[in-house]
Design a protein around this motif. Structure first.
Motif, PDB file in Angstrom:
ATOM      1  N   ASN A 180       0.813  -1.215   0.000  1.00  0.00           N
ATOM      2  CA  ASN A 180       0.000   0.000   0.000  1.00  0.00           C
ATOM      3  C   ASN A 180       0.847   1.266   0.000  1.00  0.00           C
ATOM      4  OD1 ASN A 180      -2.788  -1.279   0.537  1.00  0.00           O
ATOM      5  ND2 ASN A 180      -1.462  -2.178   2.087  1.00  0.00           N
ATOM      6  N   THR A 185       1.692   3.531  -5.812  1.00  0.00           N
ATOM      7  CA  THR A 185       0.580   4.047  -5.007  1.00  0.00           C
ATOM      8  C   THR A 185       0.887   5.433  -4.465  1.00  0.00           C
ATOM      9  OG1 THR A 185      -0.069   1.802  -4.382  1.00  0.00           O
ATOM     10  CG2 THR A 185      -0.882   3.591  -3.004  1.00  0.00           C
ATOM     11  N   ASP A 227      -1.852   2.273   5.018  1.00  0.00           N
ATOM     12  CA  ASP A 227      -0.778   1.287   4.944  1.00  0.00           C
ATOM     13  C   ASP A 227      -1.358  -0.116   5.027  1.00  0.00           C
ATOM     14  OD1 ASP A 227      -1.412   0.883   7.610  1.00  0.00           O
ATOM     15  OD2 ASP A 227       0.440   1.740   8.396  1.00  0.00           O
ATOM     16  N   ARG A 231      -5.813   0.014   4.641  1.00  0.00           N
ATOM     17  CA  ARG A 231      -5.539   0.396   3.258  1.00  0.00           C
ATOM     18  C   ARG A 231      -6.170   1.722   2.851  1.00  0.00           C
ATOM     19  NH1 ARG A 231      -7.398  -4.777   0.148  1.00  0.00           N
ATOM     20  NH2 ARG A 231      -8.744  -4.879   1.975  1.00  0.00           N
TER      21      ARG A 231
END
Length: 511
Positions: A180, A185, A227, A231
């Motif tokens: 994540n 990302t 994280d 998420r």
């Protein structure tokens, strides 16, 4: 009822041609499944220049320079209609890619964004003349070498930032193993934050708002930050508020696919009307994943890549001042779990039900802003003219309700429809692009009320096959709303009621 009002709106586009190839999912997927395709080989020859993007009529409508009624008069497809535009508009701007990379570094608080030395210097100089980021130029670092950037891409899985296909920067991963917090990302999320900050700063500047007067921020894009343990924990809203100087604001992220902005608008109106907060901003940054989403269809028909801009917006909702358009949070349409997913059921839930509650007909709404996708983008992809299709369905509901003769259907569509001018950035076209123009139309223009409709396809998350959507009616403020909510009037009513009850009690005693 103590209604909230629509106080201001800003809209920003960012021209990101290199990101279309490097970060748009249509292109990144093609590189995996068909790396030698003609589509990829011919891709760069179909990219537009920054001047092309500025001189494109729908983009000028998005930033406030070309009212929808004037865009509607231009012959379609607009890509073939010459138009002279400007970078800045009444409602915002179209920012070039190189400056945006600088804003990304300004908004980066974990030292993940790195720029090449000479490029960093050029960007710093460019932003020095832009105006919105004069006090943040020291956040653009001295820069690194190209060799260092190449090493990060090769050894540490960084994502590159490119200008004319040349490597000029990178975004590092934020964790070695957390999926994540990968560089991919982090780039997506920093794009959301940076574009959202630009939109919010424009709103603050153009409306003369003291950023410290903003109490609450709602971010309603389609990305999520967090994280491995959460998420989508957030919080884009507070991160953007911080970078825009909103020192007294808190906030949260609201998600609902394409319907999220209208959900956020209703939520903001409810916060203000209840007295919880006085000034609420709803905003959203852009989505890199959707860049070039319909690129194959466009190139296949000899068109340039039209999905080459990120979209962002910010909207201010505040207390009733007797002037600004009223957000009728008591006249809300909603697609419930039991509403059904066929077009008639959806339109009935989102449009007919709030009309019924208000005692209105389909004629009483002067403008319907539903899905404002640009038909130049959607028609070549086989999706047709989406705003027009929505108006036809609303007209059909009017016929079923016996408020409209069938022969009048197309006249109704012609009269009520707004042309689509927003980029297909998912949440960006969903109802809210009209809010900036609604301010003028409902304050000094010829309109009395408008309906903002947001729709969302929840099946994309693989949690449900349900459809989603909400709507809200906005009305011209005739001053009666504020009179009805004067504190002194409420006290006066209480006093009259108390006197009446006292007199009634005395009459019973005398008997």
């Amino acid at each position: 009822m103590n209604y909230a009002t629509l106080k201001g709106a800003s809209y920003v586009l960012v021209h990101t041609p290199d990101m279309v190839e490097k970060n748009g999912t249509t292109q990144t997927t093609e590189k995996i499944v068909n790396p030698d395709s003609d589509y990829l080989k011919n891709f760069n020859t179909h990219l537009r220049s920054y001047d092309d993007v500025i001189n494109y009529a729908p983009n000028q409508t998005y930033i406030g320079n070309l009212p929808p009624k004037n865009l509607k008069e231009l012959p379609q497809p607009w890509i073939n209609t010459p138009y002279k535009g400007t970078r800045y508009g009444k409602l915002g701007e179209i920012m070039p890619q190189h400056e945006f990379y600088g804003v990304m570094q300004i908004c980066d608080v974990f030292e993940l964004v790195h720029l090449e030395k000479e490029f960093a210097s050029n960007v710093r100089n460019a932003l020095a003349t832009e105006g919105l980021f004069l006090d943040d130029l020291d956040k653009i670092k001295e820069g690194v070498t190209v060799m260092w950037l190449e090493e990060q891409l090769k050894e540490n899985h960084a994502e590159g930032l490119y200008l004319n296909s040349k490597l000029v920067g990178c975004v590092l991963r934020a964790h070695e193993i957390d999926l994540n917090l990968t560089a991919h990302t982090m780039l997506e999320n920093l794009v959301v934050k940076a574009s959202g900050v630009i939109a919010l700063r424009h709103l603050i500047k153009t409306k003369g708002i003291n950023p410290e007067d903003i109490d609450y921020v709602i971010e309603c894009s389609e990305e999520a930050c967090g994280d491995m343990n959460q998420r989508g924990g957030g919080n884009f809203a507070k991160a953007i508020a911080e970078s825009a100087g909103c020192l007294n604001a808190t906030g949260s992220d609201l998600r609902g696919f394409c319907a999220a902005p209208t959900h956020a608008l209703i939520t903001a109106a409810s916060h203000v009307s209840s007295g919880t907060f006085k000034n609420v901003v709803i905003l959203a940054g852009g989505a890199t994943a959707k860049l070039g989403m319909n690129g194959k269809s466009h190139i296949g028909k000899g068109l340039p890549i039209l999905e080459d801009v990120l979209g962002a917006f910010a909207v201010l909702v505040g207390e009733n001042d007797g002037l600004h358009p009223v957000l009728r949070s008591d006249l809300v349409g909603r697609h419930t779990v039991s509403s059904g997913s066929n077009p008639q059921a959806v339109t009935t839930a989102l449009v007919a039900r709030p009309l019924d509650k208000a005692g209105y007909t389909v004629h009483d709404i002067d403008a319907y802003s539903v899905e404002m996708q640009n038909p130049d983008i959607t028609k070549p992809a086989g999706a047709g003219d989406v705003p027009e299709a929505n108006l036809k369905m609303i007209a059909a509901i009017g016929v079923l309700r016996k408020e409209l003769e069938k022969k009048e259907l197309m006249n109704f569509v012609k009269e009520k429809s707004l042309p689509g001018w927003a980029p297909t950035q998912g949440h960006i076209p969903s109802g809210v692009p009209y809010l900036g123009y609604a301010l003028d139309d409902l304050m000094t223009g010829d309109k009395t009320r408008a309906m903002i409709v947001g729709k969302g396809s929840l099946f994309l998350g693989r949690m449900t096959n349900l459809f989603d959507g909400v709507s809200i009616i906005i009305e011209r403020n005739d001053g009666k709303f504020i009179e009805d909510n004067r504190p002194d009037m409420k006290e006066e009513v209480k006093s009259v009621v108390a006197d009446t009850l006292r007199q009634f009690a005395e009459s019973l005693t005398n008997k």
